[in-house]
Enzyme design. Structure first.
Site, PDB file in Angstrom:
ATOM      1  CG  HIS A   1      38.981  56.134   4.426  1.00 35.86           C
ATOM      2  ND1 HIS A   1      38.749  57.487   4.265  1.00 35.86           N
ATOM      3  CD2 HIS A   1      39.736  55.776   3.358  1.00 35.86           C
ATOM      4  CE1 HIS A   1      39.322  57.908   3.156  1.00 35.86           C
ATOM      5  NE2 HIS A   1      39.941  56.886   2.589  1.00 35.86           N
TER       6      HIS A   1
ATOM      7  CG  ASP B   1      37.681  59.690   6.730  1.00 37.07           C
ATOM      8  OD1 ASP B   1      38.442  58.978   7.407  1.00 37.07           O
ATOM      9  OD2 ASP B   1      37.280  59.361   5.600  1.00 37.07           O
TER      10      ASP B   1
ATOM     11  CB  SER C   1      42.363  58.516   1.288  1.00 39.53           C
ATOM     12  OG  SER C   1      41.253  58.361   0.451  1.00 39.53           O
TER      13      SER C   1
END
Length: 722
Positions: free
Chosen positions: A86, A224, A657
């Site tokens: 992402h 991810d 992230s």
């Protein structure tokens, strides 16, 4: 997304840390604190010395890099960078078309020559040095005296001069960070790598498996992860994208763990968390819970519905707005989760009780406590000022952020700032910022469709005409020429005539002077010219409030820290996009009475969720490999399968992230990519029983690259091939 320095995340002075009671889980520690909390680190299971991980340019910390909103790390001596899918989503979308949809199909460059640019504004920032400049920053502010606007401008001037001196050495990007609302200032110097290329991304049915349904949820089964590669000129120095550039050779890179990770094991994360507000006033919390989060979530959901409907009729919209939609979905769901969490833990009551205790303690100190009480009162007054115009400010900002109007206002403002000496220009419009502005202009068409932009403009104009009279803007009213649907339609019809949808046209205006803008008959530019005086006036009002905050916030936060120290509590800085470390252990949690979540999910869990429909539509190669129990030597015998995702009690937030998760020996065991639903409210009030980080297991990453979407060339490069 860079937060305003003058409204940087609230934190408490590091000198007041009571390290002896620091514990695993809660806390986003600045690296300089690690030797002080050596005991808790060792107790949690760290095998490296705390001194080693506080060496930011050594192993393993020297491998951790920032992407500007996400974190990543080098994993090979040839500039290979791993981060979240992402985090690379914008680059994947930028290189996608309706005919060649990399979001859906994935991307796997067979050789470095096949890697594609992540975009003109993609960056990898490699930390070089941190310098404490608190004394000089405070002196600059103090010299401005009692005038609030002068204080803000003094800090801005200090920051610009400091950064200009720091960036005199080519290839570096520098940034001043504020801690404690202005009690501490540190200058970060980073090597700025400007040629970043996409090397590998799994299909979306792996990288975004579960989609927005599973976002913030556990159990989770998302792959991810994605890979970039950093490139530099042949001289080894940062350079813009060129086919002649060569892979960057980092001094340090992470190695994958050779010991299997299990429940209870030590883990730590190094990364760049964006913002937390654990030391905010109770009234500031209440404003966020009662207005900010519900309002923004509502608007984002409305826009999501608009784009989804349009995307069903136009595949171009579906592809070009994919990254924008992902951001809206992520934020709105996060805000919903925080609001639910606030109720579950009675966050409002906790904040009120904590603040009442601090204020009572200050009142008990008599004259000594009065400055902090006055500062608290001032902060409440500043909050009321901002609340008075919050609907106007949000509506105007988001209307001006639509694609064509955003370009027009940015370009016109640039022409105004260019009339000033570089040192006097507004931050964001100096010479150092021009490549980023130009890059954004060049790639806008890959994320813009005229018909969709018109719908978004219409949405915000309809919101604008609902504003009460005392929040209306005279310049916008005059430009709009009415207060009804007919006026909105006329305005939209005018704006449809803009030529700024062309990259060539935008770049022409990028070089234009102010007079050209003010003589233009382009409707978007005419709007920008009409409203700019008002926008500049509102900016000065915000800067005046920021100057008042500069005087009050540090005083109150120092008192808050003193109170906590008197109670034997430990304190740590709120997140502010600077480098932090958090540590703890792999563990599950109990979300409800009678329900216990284990810390690992497995390949079989992916298959159990399979529906054959987005977002639960795994690649056939994955389903076949699981059915055949083709684990590739990566299974964990304790759970009987390959682990996919896992939980730990680490303290992270947005910006973390892509952060590498390291084991007790500093080896890579996964990537942080999310938190559980019950944890999102911890940005304001930390809940140790419920707060869990979700990571993609390094073994799943390798399994996908080995058995599902093979990249033997990258596995070999990372020294983990079969």
């Amino acid at each position: 997304m860079r937060p305003n320095l003058l409204a940087a995340a609230i934190a408490v002075p590091l000198s007041l840390l009571a390290a002896q009671i620091a514990q695993a889980g809660e806390g986003m520690w600045v690296p300089q604190q690690l030797p002080e909390i050596a005991g808790p680190l060792k107790k949690a299971g760290l095998k490296l010395s705390p001194q080693q991980i506080s060496d930011l340019t050594g192993d393993p910390m020297g491998a951790v890099v920032a992407l500007g909103g996400c974190t990543a790390s080098f994993v090979s001596p040839n500039g290979l960078v791993v981060t979240n899918h992402h985090c690379a989503y914008g680059a994947i979308q930028l290189n996608s078309t309706a005919e060649n949809n990399l979001i859906k199909n994935g991307f796997n460059a067979p050789t470095t020559a096949d890697e594609v640019s992540a975009g003109p504004n993609a960056r990898v920032f490699v930390l070089d040095e941190i310098t404490d400049v608190t004394k000089d920053a405070k002196a600059a502010i103090a010299a401005a005296g009692d005038d609030a606007l002068a204080r803000t401008k003094a800090l801005e001037a200090f920051e610009k001069k400091l950064i200009a001196d720091c960036e005199a050495e080519a290839g570096f990007r520098c940034r001043l960070y504020s801690f404690s609302g202005g009690n501490t200032y540190r200058l970060f110097k980073n090597l700025e790598i400007k040629d970043v290329r996409l090397a590998y991304a799994p299909p979306g049915s792996v990288g975004k498996f579960g989609g927005d349904i599973d976002n913030w949820m556990w159990p989770r089964h998302t792959g991810d992860f994605a890979f970039y590669r950093a490139y530099v000129g042949k001289d080894g120095k940062p350079a813009a994208f060129s086919k002649d550039n060569v892979p960057y050779q980092p001094k340090h890179w992470l190695k994958f763990a050779d010991q299997p990770l299990g429940a209870g094991d030590f883990v730590m994360v190094a990364g760049y968390p964006g913002s937390t507000n654990r030391y905010a006033l109770a009234a500031e919390f209440d404003n966020t819970a009662q207005w900010t989060y519900p309002t923004i979530a509502r608007h984002y959901k409305n826009q999501i519905a608009m784009v989804e409907a349009a995307g069903k009729q136009n595949a171009d919209i579906q592809v070009k707005y994919a990254a924008t939609m992902a951001g809206w979905n992520n934020t709105s769901k996060n805000y919903d989760g925080q609001l639910e969490g606030f109720k579950r833990i009675d966050a409002a009551g906790q904040k009120l009780r904590e603040e009442a205790a601090v204020l009572g303690w200050l009142k008990g100190q008599g004259a000594k406590g009065q400055p902090a009480l006055d500062a608290h009162a001032k902060l409440l007054d500043l909050l009321e000022q901002s609340k008075a115009t919050r609907d106007r400010d949000l509506t105007l900002a988001l209307f001006n952020n639509t694609a064509m109007l955003g370009s027009a206002t940015q370009l016109y403002r640039l022409s105004i700032e260019r009339e000033k000496p570089n040192a006097e220009r507004e931050s964001g419009y100096q010479e150092r910022d021009l490549p980023a502005i130009e890059g954004g202009l060049k790639q806008l068409e890959r994320r813009y469709v005229a018909a969709m932009d018109r719908q978004l403009q219409e949405y915000w104009l309809n919101e604008y005409i609902k504003l009460p009279a005392d929040q209306r803007v005279a310049a916008v009213d005059a430009w709009l020429g009415g207060n009804d649907a007919a006026a909105v339609k006329r305005a939209l019809d005018r704006l449809a005539g803009t030529k700024l949808g062309s990259t060539e046209e935008r770049l022409k205006w990028f070089a234009a002077d102010r007079k050209a803008f003010e003589a233009s008959n382009d409707p978007a530019i005419q709007y920008a010219v009409a409203v700019m005086p008002t926008l500049l006036k509102l900016e000065q009002e915000r800067k005046t409030r920021a100057g008042e905050n500069l005087a009050a916030r540090p005083v109150y936060l120092q008192a808050l820290a003193d109170y906590k120290k008197s109670q034997g509590e430990f304190v740590y800085p709120d997140a502010n996009l600077s480098l932090r470390i958090t540590f703890g252990n792999v563990m599950g949690y109990a979300p409800k009475d009678g329900m216990e979540y284990t810390p690992f999910t497995t390949l079989e869990g992916v298959v159990a969720k399979e529906t054959g429909q987005d977002p639960f539509d795994s690649p056939k190669a994955l389903l076949d490999a699981v059915a055949a129990k083709r684990y590739g030597g990566l299974e964990d015998k304790r759970i009987g399968s390959v682990p996919v995702n896992y939980l730990s009690d680490l303290d992270i937030t947005g910006g973390n992230s892509g952060s590498p998760v390291l084991d007790a020996h500093g080896k890579l065991v996964g990537l942080a990519f999310d938190g559980n639903w019950e944890s999102v409210s911890s940005n304001w009030v930390f809940d140790p029983k419920m707060t869990r980080m979700i990571a993609v297991d390094g073994r799943y990453l390798r399994w996908i690259m080995q058995e599902v979407y093979p990249a033997p060339q990258l596995l070999k490069e990372m020294n983990v091939g079969k």
